[in-house]
Design a protein around this motif. Structure first.
Motif: not given
Length: 263
Positions: A71-78, A144-151
């Motif tokens: 959701l956040l890293g993918g669809r929303m692009g954070f 997961v790493d939010p800075f990397a989109g949740g990697a």
């Protein structure tokens, strides 16, 4: 930030269960005079809206990590970029929600707040020089790493494996955000006012390094506020005297030098 807002920040920080999102938004009012109650409500509603987009009935850290990241890293692009380290806005929650860009710790706050609202077992994890988010039991190491989109970091990276997986407390996260703001301002002498309010808020937290009082006094002197800076140096010397008389004497000497600049 008004005196009323600072009092609200201090009260929230001392509450039994401090609200991370609220503290981040109150903090941001120091930097953004246009961040009023309506804008703060928008940010909280946006976090609720994002949480409402997550699937129901998820079980286990792996399922939650996958859903929140999608959701956040993918669809929303954070995510973050190197350029985000040059922006004060990257440390302000409402701006991170608007831009969908920010520093690792602010992106992690978004991950944490959205996931918590949806009922996920989630926690923040402070690593040296970085901040990430874990799901499930901390011993499982599902991070997961939010800075990397949740990697996903899994349990692989050596720096992660070597660190104790103790969830970061809310006030530790807030202090780390304020430390980042101070670091940003210290590299920009014209932004000493930003460094000053970041110190002021840090000192309102119930637990903070005592050395911040010394740092604030020195900053006042650097800003040309010699009398108030000297007074704070003298007050800090009294505290230090019980531990290190030599250091206290040096601080008093600095206070004398600051007062001499008034002539």
């Amino acid at each position: 930030m008004s005196a009323e807002s600072r009092e609200r920040f201090a009260q929230e920080a001392r509450s039994e269960r401090p609200d991370l999102a609220l503290l981040c938004l109150l903090l941001a009012t120091e930097a953004d005079p246009e961040l009023d109650v309506r804008a703060m409500d928008w940010a909280q509603i946006e976090l609720d809206r994002l949480a409402g987009m997550l699937p129901y009935g998820l079980r286990g850290g792996k399922a939650w990590a996958s859903a929140v990241t999608e959701l956040l890293g993918g669809r929303m692009g954070f995510h973050g970029t190197p350029a985000d380290y040059d922006r004060l806005s990257s440390s302000l929650l409402h701006e991170v929600l608007r831009r969908r860009r920010g520093l690792p710790i602010l992106l992690s706050v978004v991950w944490l707040e959205v996931a918590r609202r949806a009922g996920a077992p989630v926690y923040g994890l402070g690593l040296p020089g970085h901040f990430v988010v874990g799901f499930g039991d901390p011993d499982e190491g599902l991070v997961v790493d939010p800075f990397a989109g949740g990697a996903s970091l899994g349990a692989g990276p050596a720096e992660l494996a070597a660190q104790p997986r103790t969830p970061a407390r809310t006030l530790d996260i807030v202090l780390r955000i304020l430390n980042n703001i101070r670091a940003w301002a210290s590299a920009r002498p014209e932004q000493s006012g930003v460094a000053l309010w970041a110190l002021d808020l840090s000192l309102l937290l119930p637990s903070h390094p005592a050395s911040l009082r010394y740092e604030r006094a020195k900053l006042l002197v650097e800003r040309g506020e010699f009398a108030s800076g000297a007074a704070e140096l003298e007050a800090y010397a009294v505290v230090v005297d019980a531990i290190d008389a030599g250091a206290a004497a040096r601080i008093r000497s600095e206070a004398l030098s600051a007062r001499a600049l008034l002539n």
